[in-house]
Motif scaffolding. Structure first.
Motif, mmCIF file in Angstrom:
data_model
loop_
_atom_site.group_PDB
_atom_site.id
_atom_site.type_symbol
_atom_site.label_atom_id
_atom_site.label_comp_id
_atom_site.label_asym_id
_atom_site.label_seq_id
_atom_site.Cartn_x
_atom_site.Cartn_y
_atom_site.Cartn_z
ATOM 1 N N ASP A 2 53.245 29.128 -21.447
ATOM 2 C CA ASP A 2 53.662 29.067 -20.117
ATOM 3 C C ASP A 2 53.619 29.084 -19.246
ATOM 4 O O ASP A 2 52.923 30.521 -18.375
ATOM 5 C CB ASP A 2 54.425 28.031 -21.211
ATOM 6 C CG ASP A 2 55.712 29.170 -20.302
ATOM 7 O OD1 ASP A 2 55.497 30.348 -20.262
ATOM 8 O OD2 ASP A 2 57.570 28.909 -21.572
ATOM 9 N N CYS A 3 53.332 27.972 -18.039
ATOM 10 C CA CYS A 3 53.613 28.627 -16.337
ATOM 11 C C CYS A 3 54.781 29.662 -16.161
ATOM 12 O O CYS A 3 53.845 30.840 -15.983
ATOM 13 C CB CYS A 3 54.172 27.143 -16.327
ATOM 14 S SG CYS A 3 53.102 25.534 -15.991
ATOM 15 N N SER A 4 55.875 29.453 -17.151
ATOM 16 C CA SER A 4 56.602 30.993 -16.381
ATOM 17 C C SER A 4 56.100 31.888 -17.121
ATOM 18 O O SER A 4 56.227 33.361 -16.409
ATOM 19 C CB SER A 4 57.864 30.498 -17.291
ATOM 20 O OG SER A 4 58.931 31.572 -17.123
ATOM 21 N N GLN A 30 43.270 32.693 -16.733
ATOM 22 C CA GLN A 30 42.809 31.514 -17.618
ATOM 23 C C GLN A 30 43.627 30.539 -17.888
ATOM 24 O O GLN A 30 43.101 29.622 -17.051
ATOM 25 C CB GLN A 30 42.279 31.855 -19.443
ATOM 26 C CG GLN A 30 41.587 32.261 -20.103
ATOM 27 C CD GLN A 30 40.914 33.001 -21.642
ATOM 28 O OE1 GLN A 30 42.007 32.628 -22.686
ATOM 29 N NE2 GLN A 30 39.749 33.490 -22.035
ATOM 30 N N HIS A 31 44.866 30.701 -17.963
ATOM 31 C CA HIS A 31 45.911 29.808 -17.326
ATOM 32 C C HIS A 31 46.233 29.195 -16.372
ATOM 33 O O HIS A 31 45.976 27.548 -16.265
ATOM 34 C CB HIS A 31 47.624 29.563 -18.381
ATOM 35 C CG HIS A 31 48.337 28.911 -17.868
ATOM 36 N ND1 HIS A 31 48.879 28.251 -18.799
ATOM 37 C CD2 HIS A 31 48.753 28.652 -16.699
ATOM 38 C CE1 HIS A 31 50.141 27.550 -18.049
ATOM 39 N NE2 HIS A 31 49.886 27.721 -17.108
ATOM 40 N N LEU A 32 45.677 29.865 -15.343
ATOM 41 C CA LEU A 32 45.440 29.770 -13.881
ATOM 42 C C LEU A 32 44.663 29.385 -13.204
ATOM 43 O O LEU A 32 44.509 28.253 -12.380
ATOM 44 C CB LEU A 32 45.555 30.941 -13.162
ATOM 45 C CG LEU A 32 45.918 31.369 -11.843
ATOM 46 C CD1 LEU A 32 47.111 30.580 -11.316
ATOM 47 C CD2 LEU A 32 45.962 32.424 -10.908
ATOM 48 N N THR A 34 43.480 27.048 -14.997
ATOM 49 C CA THR A 34 43.044 25.317 -15.620
ATOM 50 C C THR A 34 44.641 24.467 -14.895
ATOM 51 O O THR A 34 45.041 23.382 -15.251
ATOM 52 C CB THR A 34 43.117 25.652 -16.814
ATOM 53 O OG1 THR A 34 44.246 25.792 -17.736
ATOM 54 C CG2 THR A 34 41.534 25.700 -16.933
ATOM 55 N N CYS A 35 45.884 25.288 -14.687
ATOM 56 C CA CYS A 35 46.943 25.134 -14.077
ATOM 57 C C CYS A 35 47.170 24.729 -12.916
ATOM 58 O O CYS A 35 47.092 25.294 -11.614
ATOM 59 C CB CYS A 35 47.868 25.820 -14.716
ATOM 60 S SG CYS A 35 49.433 25.271 -14.252
ATOM 61 N N PRO A 36 46.481 23.247 -12.203
ATOM 62 C CA PRO A 36 47.386 23.365 -10.765
ATOM 63 C C PRO A 36 49.129 23.463 -10.226
ATOM 64 O O PRO A 36 49.757 23.803 -9.303
ATOM 65 C CB PRO A 36 46.870 21.250 -10.974
ATOM 66 C CG PRO A 36 47.402 21.071 -12.428
ATOM 67 C CD PRO A 36 46.856 22.656 -13.139
ATOM 68 N N VAL A 37 49.634 23.750 -12.205
ATOM 69 C CA VAL A 37 51.158 23.886 -10.943
ATOM 70 C C VAL A 37 51.646 25.963 -10.365
ATOM 71 O O VAL A 37 51.872 25.447 -9.577
ATOM 72 C CB VAL A 37 52.000 23.596 -12.281
ATOM 73 C CG1 VAL A 37 53.620 24.601 -11.904
ATOM 74 C CG2 VAL A 37 51.914 22.008 -12.519
ATOM 75 N N CYS A 38 50.287 25.968 -11.441
ATOM 76 C CA CYS A 38 50.571 27.780 -11.154
ATOM 77 C C CYS A 38 49.520 27.638 -10.466
ATOM 78 O O CYS A 38 49.531 29.030 -9.151
ATOM 79 C CB CYS A 38 50.607 28.763 -12.140
ATOM 80 S SG CYS A 38 50.826 28.665 -13.902
ATOM 81 N N GLN A 39 47.901 27.553 -9.696
ATOM 82 C CA GLN A 39 47.795 27.534 -8.883
ATOM 83 C C GLN A 39 48.311 27.340 -7.502
ATOM 84 O O GLN A 39 48.720 27.650 -6.345
ATOM 85 C CB GLN A 39 46.282 26.423 -8.997
ATOM 86 C CG GLN A 39 45.422 27.139 -9.771
ATOM 87 C CD GLN A 39 44.391 25.873 -9.657
ATOM 88 O OE1 GLN A 39 44.538 24.586 -9.236
ATOM 89 N NE2 GLN A 39 43.543 26.352 -10.713
HETATM 90 ZN ZN LIG Z 1 51.075 26.740 -15.659
#
Ligand SMILES: [Zn+2]
Lengths: 263, 177
Positions: A2-4, A30-32, A34-39
Motif C-alpha cells: 500500500d501507499c504507506s 513499482q508502486h510509485l 503507477t500511483c499518483p498519490v505516492c507520486q
Molecule cells: Zn501509493
C-alpha cells in the motif's frame, strides 16, 4: 504493497537502511510508477526524511570529550597486547598489574563495602521476591508507617522484612507486606511498602519522590509487573508496590487518602 | 579489519566510536551531562567485556546496545503512567521548506515512548540497516518497522504542531485524579 508501506521503503532506501536489491524496495518503486498519490507525496517525504536525518545526527560533541574518555577509561593490559594500535607493554608490567589486582581484591573483601544507592528498578523487584526468603528487618533506622497509612493500618514490627535479601544489604530497606479491601473487589488488594532512608535512594531519582502520599503519581516500568508510588516523609523514602493493573493502586491511593470523619 | 574483536584495542574503539556513542546517548537521554556520563559508562562497560566481542564489525551495534541498556537502567527508564493511542491518524508530510528547530526536535524526541524513540534515532542516524536495528533491539523486523512508522508519524505531528484530524489529540494520558 500500500501507499504507506511504499513511502516507508522508499525512505529506507533513500537513507541507506535498505538497498535497491531488497524485494520491498523493488515493489515500492513499482508502486510509485503507477500511483499518483505516492507520486504527489514522495518528493516532500524524501526531503523531510533527509532533513530529519541530518538534524537528528547533528549533535555537537562537547570539546575534550575524547581526551576525557581516554583518560578516564583505563586501558586493559590484556587487550592492548593484541591491539591494532599496540601499546608498549612488557611481561613484567602485566605480572605486576596482576599482583596489584590480586592484592586489591583481597583487601576489598575485608573493607566495609558502602552499598550503592538503590534505584526504583531495584526496589520494584521487591514485588516479585518471595516473602519467606526475606530475613527479619535489622536495619540501622527506625521504619514507621506513613502518616496517612497509620489511620488505616496497625503497625506490627514482626511483619517487617529486610530487603534486598542477599548478604550485607538485608538491612538496607524495610519491606512490609499489606492488604487492603477495595470496594467492589472480591479479594483485598495486596501490596508491599518499602521504606528506606533518603540517602540510600538513588540521588538522580529523588526528585520523583513527592512530598506526600496524596501527591504521588501512579507509575510503572514497561516490562516489569505492577505499579508503584514513591514519596518521602521526613528523612524516609516510601515506595508502595502493587501487582497487576495500575488502576488498583490508584484506587487504593484514593481510598486511603480520602478524608474521613472522626467517628 | 580483522575478525576478532580483541584485535581492536579499547583505544581504537573509543577513538572511532565515541562520537556515535555520545550522539546516541544524547538523543536518548535528551541531556548533555547525562549523555557524557552514559558515554563514559559505556566504554567502562565495554572495557570489561571486550573479550566477549567476537566480530569487530559488530562493535558499533554492540556499543549502541550497551548505551541503551545503561540508559534504560538510568532515571529516565521510569515511564509515566501514560498510554499511547494505537490509532494514529495519517499526517501529510510537512512542506519541504519547513525548518526543523534543534530544540523543538529534541523536545519532540523526548516525548516519544522509549520503544519508539530508540528505533527512530537509530534509523535517522543512518548507521544501521533495518535488519541491524531489529537485531540490536532483539525485535522482529516487522515490529521495528511498525514502531518506526508510528514514531515518524508522531514526530511529524509534534514538530509541525498541527492538530491531527480536527483537533484529535495524538496521545492520551490516563487520568488518575
Ligand atoms: Zn501509493
Amino acid at each position: 504493497m500500500d501507499c504507506s508501506d511504499t513511502l516507508e521503503w522508499l525512505e529506507a532506501a533513500e537513507l541507506g537502511q535498505a538497498t535497491a536489491a531488497d524485494t520491498e524496495v523493488v515493489q515500492a518503486r513499482q508502486h510509485l510508477t503507477t500511483c499518483p498519490v505516492c507520486q504527489q507525496e514522495w518528493p516532500a517525504r524524501k526531503s523531510w526524511a533527509l532533513q530529519l536525518a541530518a538534524s537528528i545526527s547533528d549533535v555537537p560533541i562537547p570539546s575534550g570529550l575524547r581526551e576525557r574518555l581516554l583518560a578516564d577509561v583505563p586501558m586493559p593490559a590484556a587487550v592492548s597486547t593484541t591491539a591494532v594500535h599496540p601499546r608498549r607493554s612488557s611481561r613484567r608490567w602485566v605480572l605486576m598489574s596482576a599482583l596489584c589486582l590480586t592484592l586489591l581484591v583481597g583487601l576489598l573483601q575485608f573493607w566495609p563495602q558502602p552499598q550503592p544507592p538503590l534505584t526504583l528498578v531495584e526496589l520494584q523487584q521487591g514485588l516479585s521476591v518471595e516473602l519467606a526468603g526475606l530475613p527479619e528487618f535489622r536495619g540501622d533506622f527506625d521504619p514507621h508507617l506513613p502518616a496517612i497509612w497509620a489511620t488505616s493500618f496497625d503497625f506490627d514490627r514482626s511483619f517487617v522484612r529486610g530487603y534486598p535479601p542477599h548478604g550485607m544489604a538485608s538491612g538496607q530497606v524495610a519491606l512490609i507486606p499489606f492488604q487492603y479491601p477495595l470496594a467492589g473487589q472480591p479479594e483485598p488488594v495486596k501490596g508491599r511498602l518499602l521504606i528506606l532512608p533518603r540517602q540510600r535512594f538513588a540521588e538522580s531519582q529523588r526528585t520523583l519522590a513527592t512530598q506526600n502520599f496524596r501527591q504521588a503519581q501512579v507509575q510503572y516500568f514497561r516490562g516489569l509487573p505492577g505499579a508503584f508510588l514513591v514519596w518521602s516523609e521526613d528523612d524516609l523514602i516510601y515506595v508502595c508496590l502493587m501487582p497487576g493493573d495500575p488502576e488498583h493502586l490508584a484506587r487504593f491511593q484514593r481510598s486511603l487518602a480520602a478524608p474521613r470523619s472522626l467517628t | 579489519m580483522a575478525d576478532s574483536g580483541m584485535s581492536e584495542s579499547l583505544f581504537a574503539v573509543i577513538d572511532e566510536h565515541y562520537g556515535l556513542v555520545y550522539r546516541y546517548a544524547s538523543r536518548l537521554s535528551g541531556r548533555q551531562d547525562e549523555a557524557e556520563d552514559l558515554t563514559q559508562q559505556t566504554f567502562l562497560s565495554a572495557r570489561q567485556h571486550l573479550e566477549q566481542l567476537r566480530n569487530a564489525g559488530a562493535v558499533k551495534s554492540w556499543l549502541c546496545t550497551i548505551v541503551r541498556n545503561l540508559y534504560l537502567r538510568s532515571q529516565h527508564q521510569q515511564q509515566r503512567w501514560q498510554e499511547w493511542c494505537d490509532d494514529y491518524h495519517p499526517v501529510t508530510t510537512p512542506d519541504p521548506k519547513f525548518e526543523i528547530d534543534p530544540q523543538e526536535l529534541q523536545a519532540a524526541i523526548d516525548q516519544l515512548p522509549e520503544e519508539f524513540r530508540t528505533p527512530l534515532i537509530l534509523f535517522y542516524f543512518r548507521e544501521f540497516s533495518y535488519k541491524e536495528i531489529a537485531t540490536q533491539l532483539q525485535l522482529p523486523m516487522g515490529t521495528v518497522m511498525s514502531r518506526l512508522s508510528r514514531a515518524k508519524t508522531q514526530l511529524r505531528t509534534l514538530l509541525t504542531s498541527e492538530p491531527v484530524a480536527a483537533g484529535e489529540p495524538v496521545s492520551k494520558a490516563v487520568s488518575i485524579g
